[in-house]
Design an enzyme around this catalytic site. Structure first.
Site, PDB file in Angstrom:
ATOM      1  N   GLU A  13      35.157  39.068  34.913  1.00  0.00           N
ATOM      2  CA  GLU A  13      35.435  37.654  35.163  1.00  0.00           C
ATOM      3  C   GLU A  13      34.141  36.986  35.616  1.00  0.00           C
ATOM      4  O   GLU A  13      33.646  37.259  36.713  1.00  0.00           O
ATOM      5  CB  GLU A  13      36.504  37.510  36.238  1.00  0.00           C
ATOM      6  CG  GLU A  13      37.866  38.021  35.811  1.00  0.00           C
ATOM      7  CD  GLU A  13      38.900  37.863  36.913  1.00  0.00           C
ATOM      8  OE1 GLU A  13      39.942  37.232  36.672  1.00  0.00           O
ATOM      9  OE2 GLU A  13      38.662  38.376  38.028  1.00  0.00           O
ATOM     10  N   ASP A  28      36.487  42.639  38.376  1.00  0.00           N
ATOM     11  CA  ASP A  28      37.152  41.498  38.990  1.00  0.00           C
ATOM     12  C   ASP A  28      36.094  40.574  39.589  1.00  0.00           C
ATOM     13  O   ASP A  28      35.155  41.022  40.259  1.00  0.00           O
ATOM     14  CB  ASP A  28      38.093  42.022  40.084  1.00  0.00           C
ATOM     15  CG  ASP A  28      38.828  40.915  40.800  1.00  0.00           C
ATOM     16  OD1 ASP A  28      39.689  40.275  40.181  1.00  0.00           O
ATOM     17  OD2 ASP A  28      38.528  40.696  41.996  1.00  0.00           O
TER      18      ASP A  28
END
Length: 954
Positions: free
Chosen positions: A369, A339
């Site tokens: 990400e 994340d």
């Protein structure tokens, strides 16, 4: 105390080199916690999760590492907390009662840490092996990921026992609707299930949550609010106390591995739920000000949503590294999704990557990400693990280029842009959007040349459109847990009068852009069943109803018709099969993409075409592939002069009797002009024939009931000049997935002048090959199970044999022109498939008149060490007229039980051949291949001799 005044940089300089090798947390020999600024540290121990303390032990400070240690015996299942006396800026000296950042287990709601030895038998399910990863990938580009939330998966599945719904254990209910769905995806081509956060998080009460309660008390949250990085989340376990969360997490991984699915984990190391003295703060209460990042004005950085961690600090990077190594080695996690990875340093991620390889002996895919924002943006603090900064690392980032083009607009849109900014599939097929989709198809490679320009020279919102150095460094997707589902985007952007069936086609077209793109394919759970979240754009805390999944396929959440959901489900699986059919869709290197992929101009941005050259590429299967994506509501015809005169036909998946998208079969190719006619809102793949003389393979799937329900894939090779008016003999092949490796089609071409024409039916192995292949006793109606050092073999052999005889053979006879008698059928297999082929021929002589077995496992024995094939022959009625052909390599093994100078596999085959002749066999052949080994390469050499024996031209 002087060290209490040290800055984070100074703490790293003084302690980190020595502390980097520390093993922190609890162990049978004591406790260790890194707290270099503390005045005093003690550990308080308890017998139970809520019982009174039974002891208090002082820890000793190590001046070299900054850690505190207590060398004392620690019993299994001891609960504990640290008492840390430490100066807190702005507050003064505080005695912190705090859990262990390295906790592997906890009391409910994380109130106490729990010492559990992860190597203890009490923590291991029966048969637990964290190294039992299915061998699904050879390179990152082979990854096909299905992103799933543990509670979503089963909360509404009535086929799951009530006590398991929403829990880890739901994955162990192999006959549930949800697990059937996942197995079907695995069979079609999904390789990895990626679980949304499953480490300990703050926002779901682990005891007494209320599904109907408010957001503070209900049972749902995505879980992006970590508290303890190394302990499984307790709300998904049957009990949040004790080791249930460990055992049940492992059982979940075990069940997914058994379903032929690798397990990935969504990890959140970029922030914690809280810092300072807040309830859920752990790290900041042990070393205040060290583990978190601060803005230039001295305030806590919260650009990620919460308290940003400072992974540029050595001990925070160590915690992250140690954590992923623990999940990989102790829980069998096969891949990781990070994340907001762009908030972490590239150097920390590469260090972690190396540590995983050292600990596991394999390359574990890392994706994340790579967004560039916040206080670290543009390399302000360090070289980030972001899109533009990871080239050459082998770490992949999600690409928003094609995602936004397909969907329309961006994730931050509000009304009216949510409606007005159309995507390429929803009425916005502009040249700009089409080019961004094409960039995605090219793997977002910075050096790829599109229409004369490198992708890195094309602009995307002020950034280079192309940024990856290798296709394995990009993740392609059009939907994930964030933002609105693709179906909901269609509800907003498509014309309101769009028919329901067309909405499903638009959804399929969107997923096709991912399936055909170079790089890693990533799909959100439910995208294949038209999942809706009722237009919710951020459902992280929206409760069960908004996030529900319906594995009965009757209610997608926004009124889609069941028949449209079923179409999307099945057509999506066909897309996965197309991607899996050829390595051309999964090219591994920049050079291959540059040389093999062309994206020609089509004359309209509504139609995108891509051509892939397969010559010389291992696993390509086809000399060339050409795909088309038509976003128009009308049929489109485009002429590609380079294709004129070439032999393009529809992909075998499209031609299969079980193909879901009938419209795709309406696509046409005019060889004279090079014109392709593509139906509206359709993804179509054409291929050049694998053979100059043989028709293309036809592929279909048939349901089978073995230990569980599964679909078995079958390839059919028709002979040259197939004529439905002629009745052909049929060769059935076990281990049909080896068709290319054993050079079956090449051999058919080379020796066709010597053979009578026949049909080949190549049966791909069942999901559990060791259980499906083996020996059956038809008279007794059972499988003959052989215990081996690899595990039991043949548990499902009888069920598999019955499926072949009762389901597959009648299906083949009904669909093609066959000689539907024993003299018209032969069965061939190799290795375990060889003994299985023998079992089918011996048990069903009225079905199969000829038996072939290469390197057969005739060594398989029962618990009394009696060879099971030989025992079956001895105990069964004679089979007059039996014909069998056994081929073996002289270098298959070294075993020689009777010391006669002949290896055992040859002795076993000769012994069985003698028995068969005594029991009525009138044509039993044993052939030895000098130097032959137990591999496909040798079986390919054995094949021509068998074919000449079984199908001679008269």
């Amino acid at each position: 105390m002087e060290r209490a005044l040290l800055s984070p940089v100074e703490l790293d300089a003084r302690y980190a080199d020595a502390a980097d090798a520390l093993v922190l947390g609890a162990s049978p020999k004591g406790f260790a916690v890194w707290a270099p600024t503390a005045d005093n540290v003690a550990v308080c121990v308890y017998d139970g999760p809520r019982s009174a303390a039974t002891g208090l032990h002082a820890l000793q400070f190590d001046l070299r590492t900054g850690a505190w240690h207590a060398s004392i015996p620690v019993r299994e299942n001891t609960y504990y907390v640290y008492l840390v006396d430490v100066g807190v800026p702005g507050t003064g000296l505080v005695r912190q009662r705090v859990t262990d950042p390295y906790s592997v287990a906890l009391a409910a709601n994380g109130t106490r840490s729990l010492f559990v030895d992860l190597d203890s038998p009490a923590t291991k399910p029966e048969g637990w092996d964290p190294k039992s990863t299915p061998k699904r990938i050879e390179a990152p580009t082979d990854l096909v990921v299905y992103e799933l939330h543990v509670r979503d998966f089963s909360r509404d599945d009535a086929t799951v026992p009530a006590a398991h719904r929403g829990k880890y254990l739901a994955f162990t209910d192999s006959e549930s609707n949800g697990m059937r769905h996942l197995r079907a995806l695995a069979d079609a081509g999904v390789t990895d299930i990626h679980l949304l956060p499953v480490f300990d998080f703050a926002t779901v009460p682990e005891v007494g949550c209320d599904p109907a309660g408010d957001k503070a008390h209900d049972c749902f949250n995505w879980g992006y609010d970590p508290v303890h990085f190394n302990a499984p989340e307790g709300s998904y376990a049957s009990s949040a106390d004790g080791n249930a969360r460990i055992v049940e997490f492992r059982r979940m991984v075990q069940a997914l591995h058994a379903a032929n699915l690798r397990v990935g984990m969504d990890v959140v190391y970029n922030h914690t739920m809280a810092a300072g003295q807040a309830q859920w703060s752990v790290l900041d209460r042990i070393v205040p000000g060290y583990y978190h990042r601060y803005n230039d004005d001295g305030t806590l950085a919260t650009s990620t949503c919460c308290a940003n961690t400072a992974t540029e600090r050595r001990m925070m990077a160590k915690l992250m590294r140690d954590s992923v190594v623990l999940w990989a080695t102790q829980y069998g996690i096969d891949s990781f999704r990070f994340d907001l990875m762009g908030h972490q340093p590239r150097a920390a991620m590469e260090d972690l990557q190396r540590a995983l390889k050292a600990a596991t002996g394999r390359d574990i895919p890392l994706i994340g990400e790579g967004w560039n924002f916040g206080e670290v943006a543009d390399g302000n603090r360090f070289v980030q693990a972001s899109q533009l900064s990871l080239a050459g690392s082998g770490i992949a980032t999600f690409s928003d280029r094609a995602r936004d083009a397909v969907r329309g607009g961006g994730p931050g849109d509000a009304m009216p842009a949510l409606v007005d900014r159309k995507g390429w599939i929803s009425g916005g097929a502009t040249q700009g959007n089409a080019d961004l989709v094409r960039i995605g198809l090219a793997g977002t490679l910075r050096d790829y040349v599109l229409d004369g320009r490198t992708l890195s020279s094309l602009d995307y919102n002020g950034q280079p459109a192309g940024y990856a150095s290798q296709p394995g460094e990009v993740v392609n997707y059009v939907e994930n847990h964030d933002n609105r589902t693709l179906y909901d985007i269609g509800l907003l952007k498509l014309p309101k009068d769009t028919p329901p069936g067309e909405r499903a086609r638009v959804q399929l077209l969107g997923t096709a852009t991912t399936a055909f793109s170079q790089g890693i394919a990533y799909f959100h759970a439910g995208i294949d069943v038209l999942r809706s979240k009722s237009l919710d754009g951020n459902s992280f805390d929206s409760g069960d109803t908004a996030n529900r999944l319906d594995w009965t396929y009757r209610d997608n959440g926004s009124g889609a018709r069941p028949q449209d959901t079923a179409f999307m489900r099945d057509a999506f699986r066909d897309l996965l099969r197309i991607r899996a059919s050829s390595t051309l869709f999964r090219l591994r290197t920049r050079e291959d993409v540059m040389q093999r992929l062309t994206l020609p101009q089509t004359g309209t941005p509504e139609v995108i075409a891509g051509r892939l050259d397969g010559k010389g590429l291992a696993g390509a299967r086809f000399p060339a592939v050409q795909y088309f994506l038509n976003a128009s509501t009308a049929v489109r015809t485009l002429t590609l002069p380079a294709s004129a005169g070439e032999p393009w036909v529809l992909h075998p998946v499209h031609l299969s009797p079980t193909a879901a998208d009938a419209r795709a079969r309406d696509a046409k190719f005019d060889r004279t002009t090079g014109a392709f006619t593509i139906p509206p809102r359709t993804a179509v793949v054409f291929v050049q024939s694998e053979s100059a003389t043989l028709p293309d393979l036809l592929t279909f799937r048939l349901p089978a009931r073995l230990s569980t329900d599964e679909d078995i894939t079958v390839d059919v090779q028709l002979p040259e000049g197939y004529d439905a008016g002629h009745h052909y003999p049929v060769l059935y092949l076990d281990d049909g997935q080896d068709l290319a490796d054993v050079h079956v089609r090449d051999t058919l071409e080379k020796v066709r002048s010597e053979l009578a024409p026949f049909i080949v039916v190549a049966i791909h192995m069942p999901r559990d090959r060791m259980a499906g292949y083996g020996l059956a006793d038809r008279v007794a109606g059972r499988s003959v199970v052989s215990p081996t050092k690899y595990g039991p073999v043949g548990a499902n052999a009888h069920a598999y044999s019955e499926w072949v005889v009762r389901t597959l053979v009648p299906y083949v006879d009904a669909h093609w022109s066959t000689r539907a008698d024993a003299n018209g059928r032969a069965i061939l297999g190799w290795s375990l498939g060889g003994i299985n082929a023998f079992s089918l021929g011996w048990n069903y002589p009225e079905v199969f008149g000829r038996i072939g077995a290469f390197s057969p496992s005739f060594w398989l024995a029962d618990a009394q060490d009696r060879r099971i094939a030989q025992e079956l022959v001895r105990s069964s009625p004679a089979k007059p007229g039996l014909r069998a052909y056994f081929a073996l390599g002289t270098k298959e093994e070294e075993g020689d039980r009777d010391k006669d100078g002949v290896i055992d596999v040859i002795d076993d085959a000769n012994e069985l051949a003698t028995l068969l002749r005594e029991r009525g066999g009138n044509d039993v052949v044993v052939v030895e291949l000098p130097g032959g080994i137990h591999r496909q390469s040798s079986w390919a050499v054995m094949l021509p001799g068998f074919l000449r024996w079984a199908f001679p031209r008269r």
